[in-house]
Write an enzyme that holds these catalytic residues in place. Structure first.
Site, PDB file in Angstrom:
ATOM      1  N   LYS A  14      -6.698  -1.073  -4.472  1.00 19.01           N
ATOM      2  CA  LYS A  14      -6.494  -1.201  -3.021  1.00 19.01           C
ATOM      3  C   LYS A  14      -6.486   0.178  -2.358  1.00 19.01           C
ATOM      4  O   LYS A  14      -6.367   1.207  -3.050  1.00 19.01           O
ATOM      5  CB  LYS A  14      -5.188  -1.946  -2.746  1.00 19.01           C
ATOM      6  CG  LYS A  14      -3.951  -1.265  -3.290  1.00 19.01           C
ATOM      7  CD  LYS A  14      -2.734  -2.178  -3.171  1.00 19.01           C
ATOM      8  CE  LYS A  14      -1.525  -1.541  -3.816  1.00 19.01           C
ATOM      9  NZ  LYS A  14      -0.372  -2.463  -3.830  1.00 19.01           N
ATOM     10  N   TYR A  50       3.089  27.358  13.863  1.00 15.55           N
ATOM     11  CA  TYR A  50       3.706  26.724  15.034  1.00 15.55           C
ATOM     12  C   TYR A  50       5.223  26.710  14.915  1.00 15.55           C
ATOM     13  O   TYR A  50       5.767  26.406  13.853  1.00 15.55           O
ATOM     14  CB  TYR A  50       3.211  25.282  15.171  1.00 15.55           C
ATOM     15  CG  TYR A  50       1.773  25.188  15.631  1.00 15.55           C
ATOM     16  CD1 TYR A  50       1.404  25.609  16.903  1.00 15.55           C
ATOM     17  CD2 TYR A  50       0.798  24.683  14.788  1.00 15.55           C
ATOM     18  CE1 TYR A  50       0.075  25.521  17.325  1.00 15.55           C
ATOM     19  CE2 TYR A  50      -0.526  24.585  15.206  1.00 15.55           C
ATOM     20  CZ  TYR A  50      -0.880  25.015  16.477  1.00 15.55           C
ATOM     21  OH  TYR A  50      -2.176  24.926  16.884  1.00 15.55           O
TER      22      TYR A  50
HETATM   23  C1  LIG Z   1      -0.012  -2.410  -5.229  1.00 17.24           C
HETATM   24  C2  LIG Z   1       0.343  -3.535  -6.075  1.00 17.24           C
HETATM   25  C3  LIG Z   1       0.409  -3.383  -7.461  1.00 17.24           C
HETATM   26  C4  LIG Z   1       0.221  -2.048  -8.152  1.00 17.24           C
HETATM   27  O1  LIG Z   1       1.350  -1.249  -7.928  1.00 17.24           O
HETATM   28  P1  LIG Z   1       1.515   0.158  -8.684  1.00 17.24           P
HETATM   29  O2  LIG Z   1       2.927   0.536  -8.484  1.00 17.24           O
HETATM   30  O3  LIG Z   1       0.575   1.093  -7.995  1.00 17.24           O
HETATM   31  O4  LIG Z   1       1.120  -0.084 -10.082  1.00 17.24           O
HETATM   32  C5  LIG Z   1       0.688  -4.497  -8.226  1.00 17.24           C
HETATM   33  N1  LIG Z   1       0.896  -5.697  -7.642  1.00 17.24           N
HETATM   34  C6  LIG Z   1       0.850  -5.876  -6.308  1.00 17.24           C
HETATM   35  C7  LIG Z   1       1.100  -7.213  -5.735  1.00 17.24           C
HETATM   36  C8  LIG Z   1       0.582  -4.809  -5.484  1.00 17.24           C
HETATM   37  O5  LIG Z   1       0.542  -4.985  -4.161  1.00 17.24           O
END
Ligand SMILES: *Cc1c(COP(=O)(O)O)cnc(C)c1O
Length: 355
Positions: free
Chosen positions: A34, A252
């Site tokens: 993702k 800044y």
């Molecule tokens: C993002 C996600 C994962 C993976 O999580 P990590 O901590 O990056 O391994 C697994 N399951 C679901 C439902 C997620 O949304």
């Protein structure tokens, strides 16, 4: 190349991380890709995970991209469909969908599909974000089982605190009760549970951040000896050098001022590249391979670094913001966040190359 900043995506590290994790579990693996593969540019790197059992993501576009690029195995939408009118696309591209709400069940009941879809029935084990209450899971499963549009049902839940040694106990108990008497594959473990709670692996683990060599606990030391390797190196160069005298300030707001003569370097990297603006003075950075720290507020396109530990560094000297020699977890913890956020926030304007 307009600016010297570049993100290198290390395909060999991605491949080797997948293999390392395979060595730790007998379960099948979802490679979670993702958010553009946690910022690692899905289109370019996806093949590095070609030995996975399936890819999991949120965006339909990401799933379609992989399907159209020739991946024929499972693709899982971790939050399912967001609107009922996406179901024809799930059907066309043969996507597995999470189901976490009643309206999704009704949408599935009413859809006209060419073939039934595999689904992940998501239960809420205590995170209170998505999923059916544990006491409803049995009834929901039976309702789904009646639908002609539903093929295999996998029982799914997600941990809120798997990075803690005792962080899964209660969620596991809750799910054991909720799933009692229900058949079908099970999937619970994220990265942290895959590393540290083998009793949760069941049939499918869902590994995300560890595949990219980033620590799910936020502490690099927790995975330093696991054989996992950072898969993204964010590099830039010094584009200017300044000589400060006592009392001169930097950037800044003049947050940093020199206590004596000091050489500093200006790096072509700022918050518009995804570097955290909140990074305090002393956030680690490598110049010529030497560890030093930031000084002053991070600007949109630039930042300043202390050159005291690397007096040889000149304009054009290589700078590693994070990567194979400086874990992103170390930069993140200095800035009060986790490596997840920094890699995901890599800005589209940063050129990336696979190496
Ligand atoms: C993002 C996600 C994962 C993976 O999580 P990590 O901590 O990056 O391994 C697994 N399951 C679901 C439902 C997620 O949304």
């Amino acid at each position: 190349m307009a600016r010297p900043i570049i993100a290198e995506i290390h395909l060999d590290a991605l491949r080797s991380n997948l293999e390392t994790l395979r060595g730790r579990t007998a379960a099948k693996m979802w490679a979670v890709v993702k958010a553009n593969a946690y910022g690692h540019r899905l289109a370019e790197m996806a093949a590095a995970f070609s030995k996975t059992d399936g890819y999991a993501m949120l965006d339909l576009e990401e799933a379609i991209l992989l399907r159209e690029n020739g991946w024929q195995g499972p693709l899982l939408l971790l939050e399912g469909f967001f609107y009922a009118d996406e179901l024809p696309l799930l059907d066309k591209y043969r996507l597995t969908t999470c189901v976490h709400s009643d309206w999704q069940i009704e949408a599935l009941a009413q859809a006209k599909l060419n073939a039934p879809l595999n689904i992940y029935l998501k239960a809420n084990s205590g995170m209170n974000r998505l999923g059916f209450a544990p006491e409803r899971v049995n009834a929901v499963w039976h309702r789904l089982r009646e639908l002609v549009n539903v093929a295999e049902i996998t029982l799914m839940s997600h941990f809120a605190r798997a990075e803690n040694p005792d962080g899964v106990t209660q969620a596991v108990q809750t799910m054991e009760r909720a799933w009692e008497g229900l058949s079908g594959p099970r999937s619970m473990a994220n990265s942290a549970a895959t590393l540290w709670h083998p009793q949760t692996h069941h049939d499918w683990v869902r590994t995300g951040v560890v595949l990219y060599g980033v620590s799910p606990s936020g502490r690099w030391q927790d995975i330093a000896d696991s054989g996992l390797r950072p898969a993204m190196t964010l590099r830039s160069e010094l584009i200017a050098i300044q000589h400060l005298k006592a009392g001169d300030s930097v950037g800044y707001g003049g947050r940093y001022s020199a206590s004596g003569p000091q050489r500093i370097g200006i790096v072509a990297c700022g918050y518009a590249d995804g570097y955290p603006r909140v990074a305090p003075d002393g956030t680690p950075v490598l110049v010529n391979g030497v560890r030093t720290g930031t000084v002053g507020m991070i600007s949109m396109d630039m930042m300043a670094v202390d050159l005291t530990p690397c007096p040889q560094a000149q304009i054009g000297a290589p700078v590693e913001l994070w990567g194979q020699n400086l874990p992103v977890d170390d930069v993140a913890s200095a800035a009060g966040t986790v490596g997840y956020e920094l890699v995901c926030a890599l800005a589209p304007r940063v050129t990336s190359v696979t190496v």
